[in-house]
Design a protein around this motif. Structure first.
Motif, mmCIF file in Angstrom:
data_model
loop_
_atom_site.group_PDB
_atom_site.id
_atom_site.type_symbol
_atom_site.label_atom_id
_atom_site.label_comp_id
_atom_site.label_asym_id
_atom_site.label_seq_id
_atom_site.Cartn_x
_atom_site.Cartn_y
_atom_site.Cartn_z
ATOM 1 N N ARG A 230 2.398 -30.387 27.514
ATOM 2 C CA ARG A 230 2.588 -31.837 27.478
ATOM 3 C C ARG A 230 2.172 -32.433 26.137
ATOM 4 O O ARG A 230 2.822 -33.323 25.609
ATOM 5 N N ARG A 231 1.061 -31.946 25.594
ATOM 6 C CA ARG A 231 0.556 -32.472 24.325
ATOM 7 C C ARG A 231 -0.217 -31.398 23.585
ATOM 8 O O ARG A 231 -0.809 -30.514 24.198
ATOM 9 N N LEU A 232 -0.213 -31.511 22.276
ATOM 10 C CA LEU A 232 -1.036 -30.674 21.417
ATOM 11 C C LEU A 232 -1.828 -31.630 20.536
ATOM 12 O O LEU A 232 -1.247 -32.427 19.797
ATOM 13 N N ILE A 233 -3.142 -31.575 20.634
ATOM 14 C CA ILE A 233 -4.017 -32.494 19.915
ATOM 15 C C ILE A 233 -4.845 -31.675 18.935
ATOM 16 O O ILE A 233 -5.462 -30.681 19.319
ATOM 17 N N THR A 234 -4.867 -32.076 17.667
ATOM 18 C CA THR A 234 -5.635 -31.349 16.662
ATOM 19 C C THR A 234 -6.588 -32.294 15.945
ATOM 20 O O THR A 234 -6.322 -33.488 15.820
ATOM 21 N N SER A 235 -7.690 -31.726 15.475
ATOM 22 C CA SER A 235 -8.608 -32.505 14.641
ATOM 23 C C SER A 235 -9.342 -31.574 13.693
ATOM 24 O O SER A 235 -9.552 -30.393 13.986
ATOM 25 N N ALA A 236 -9.694 -32.125 12.558
ATOM 26 C CA ALA A 236 -10.482 -31.403 11.564
ATOM 27 C C ALA A 236 -11.503 -32.374 10.989
ATOM 28 O O ALA A 236 -11.168 -33.502 10.639
ATOM 29 N N GLU A 237 -12.740 -31.931 10.929
ATOM 30 C CA GLU A 237 -13.831 -32.738 10.398
ATOM 31 C C GLU A 237 -14.501 -31.951 9.293
ATOM 32 O O GLU A 237 -14.805 -30.768 9.465
ATOM 33 N N THR A 238 -14.747 -32.600 8.142
ATOM 34 C CA THR A 238 -15.489 -31.975 7.063
ATOM 35 C C THR A 238 -16.805 -32.716 6.907
ATOM 36 O O THR A 238 -16.812 -33.932 6.709
ATOM 37 N N ARG A 239 -17.895 -31.980 7.004
ATOM 38 C CA ARG A 239 -19.231 -32.566 6.870
ATOM 39 C C ARG A 239 -19.803 -32.206 5.498
ATOM 40 O O ARG A 239 -19.942 -31.037 5.170
ATOM 41 N N PHE A 240 -20.170 -33.249 4.748
ATOM 42 C CA PHE A 240 -20.722 -33.050 3.411
ATOM 43 C C PHE A 240 -22.239 -33.183 3.379
ATOM 44 O O PHE A 240 -22.869 -32.850 2.378
ATOM 45 N N VAL A 241 -22.814 -33.697 4.454
ATOM 46 C CA VAL A 241 -24.257 -33.890 4.548
ATOM 47 C C VAL A 241 -24.734 -33.348 5.887
ATOM 48 O O VAL A 241 -24.132 -33.630 6.928
ATOM 49 N N GLU A 242 -25.797 -32.566 5.851
ATOM 50 C CA GLU A 242 -26.430 -32.042 7.062
ATOM 51 C C GLU A 242 -27.924 -32.300 6.955
ATOM 52 O O GLU A 242 -28.526 -32.026 5.911
ATOM 53 N N ALA A 243 -28.535 -32.823 8.002
ATOM 54 C CA ALA A 243 -29.972 -33.117 8.035
ATOM 55 C C ALA A 243 -30.375 -33.971 6.832
ATOM 56 O O ALA A 243 -31.379 -33.717 6.173
ATOM 57 N N SER A 244 -29.553 -34.964 6.511
ATOM 58 C CA SER A 244 -29.777 -35.906 5.398
ATOM 59 C C SER A 244 -29.758 -35.257 4.021
ATOM 60 O O SER A 244 -30.200 -35.842 3.051
ATOM 61 N N GLN A 245 -29.266 -34.029 3.932
ATOM 62 C CA GLN A 245 -29.198 -33.314 2.656
ATOM 63 C C GLN A 245 -27.752 -32.975 2.327
ATOM 64 O O GLN A 245 -26.982 -32.635 3.226
ATOM 65 N N PRO A 246 -27.372 -33.043 1.031
ATOM 66 C CA PRO A 246 -26.016 -32.603 0.672
ATOM 67 C C PRO A 246 -25.826 -31.142 1.081
ATOM 68 O O PRO A 246 -26.704 -30.309 0.870
ATOM 69 N N ALA A 247 -24.724 -30.859 1.693
ATOM 70 C CA ALA A 247 -24.453 -29.497 2.138
ATOM 71 C C ALA A 247 -24.116 -28.614 0.948
ATOM 72 O O ALA A 247 -23.313 -29.003 0.093
ATOM 73 N N ALA A 248 -24.717 -27.441 0.882
ATOM 74 C CA ALA A 248 -24.386 -26.490 -0.179
ATOM 75 C C ALA A 248 -22.919 -26.077 -0.049
ATOM 76 O O ALA A 248 -22.223 -25.886 -1.038
ATOM 77 N N GLN A 249 -22.479 -25.953 1.188
ATOM 78 C CA GLN A 249 -21.082 -25.652 1.480
ATOM 79 C C GLN A 249 -20.631 -26.619 2.564
ATOM 80 O O GLN A 249 -21.157 -26.575 3.671
ATOM 81 N N PRO A 250 -19.696 -27.512 2.235
ATOM 82 C CA PRO A 250 -19.218 -28.421 3.287
ATOM 83 C C PRO A 250 -18.744 -27.646 4.510
ATOM 84 O O PRO A 250 -18.183 -26.559 4.401
ATOM 85 N N LEU A 251 -19.036 -28.213 5.645
ATOM 86 C CA LEU A 251 -18.730 -27.580 6.917
ATOM 87 C C LEU A 251 -17.443 -28.152 7.473
ATOM 88 O O LEU A 251 -17.293 -29.364 7.578
ATOM 89 N N LEU A 252 -16.505 -27.296 7.805
ATOM 90 C CA LEU A 252 -15.234 -27.702 8.396
ATOM 91 C C LEU A 252 -15.247 -27.307 9.855
ATOM 92 O O LEU A 252 -15.496 -26.149 10.196
#
Length: 178
Positions: free
Chosen positions: A6-28
């Motif tokens: 019936r439906r295909l739903i997709t999402s992608a989130e990129t996180r640049f900050v973790e625990a109030s610190q810039p991420a060494a590697q952004p998380l997808l």
């Protein structure tokens, strides 16, 4: 048996900050949800093997969508989940989320470990936490995670929502080209 998508739903989130610190590697974090018509709504069926076999094609289709969203980013952990509408049985999602369904996802993104999963019955908007584990070894605790999902109009009473999710790091830093 042919599953009715019936439906295909997709999402992608990129996180640049973790625990109030810039991420060494952004998380997808990537999520692909397929919403299908439940072929066994309102009735008990003892042999769910046709559902298991039919899940292979859906697993392939969802894996292709995940690969598009990942755009070459190496995956570190993955998981799967199923939500069954209130006119179905939890076992309907369990039958769909077997190795037959998961193998195309594992083949498309890599990994050898068992893919953790969770299923439940619920009304539209029922939240679910998709458990994630390391793609190579289910016992690597640093890769345990969960992606919370809530779709306001899913699952309808006669639907099953199947979820494939993964977490990846692209190796770039915020502001740099990935």
């Amino acid at each position: 048996m042919e599953l009715k998508l019936r439906r295909l739903i997709t999402s992608a989130e990129t996180r640049f900050v973790e625990a109030s610190q810039p991420a060494a590697q952004p998380l997808l974090r990537v999520v692909v949800t397929a919403v299908i018509e439940n072929p066994y709504v309102d009735r008990y069926v003892a042999d769910l093997s046709p559902l298991v076999e039919a899940s292979r094609g859906l697993g392939e289709q969802m894996a292709q969508q995940a690969v598009k969203l990942l755009a070459g980013t190496p995956v570190q952990s993955y998981g799967k989940a199923g939500l069954v509408g209130v006119r179905g049985e939890q076992e309907h999602a369990n039958a769909l989320l077997t190795t037959v369904f998961a193998n195309p996802f594992r083949a498309a993104i890599g990994g050898a470990a068992w893919i953790s999963s969770v299923t439940k019955v619920g009304a539209p908007g029922t939240p679910i936490d998709v458990p994630l584990n390391c793609i190579d070894d289910v016992y690597v605790r640093s890769h345990y995670d969960a992606i919370s999902l809530c779709l306001p109009d899913t699952p309808m009473p006669d639907e099953i929502a199947l979820v494939s999710a993964c977490r990846a790091a692209d190796g770039s830093t915020p502001g740099s080209a990935a």
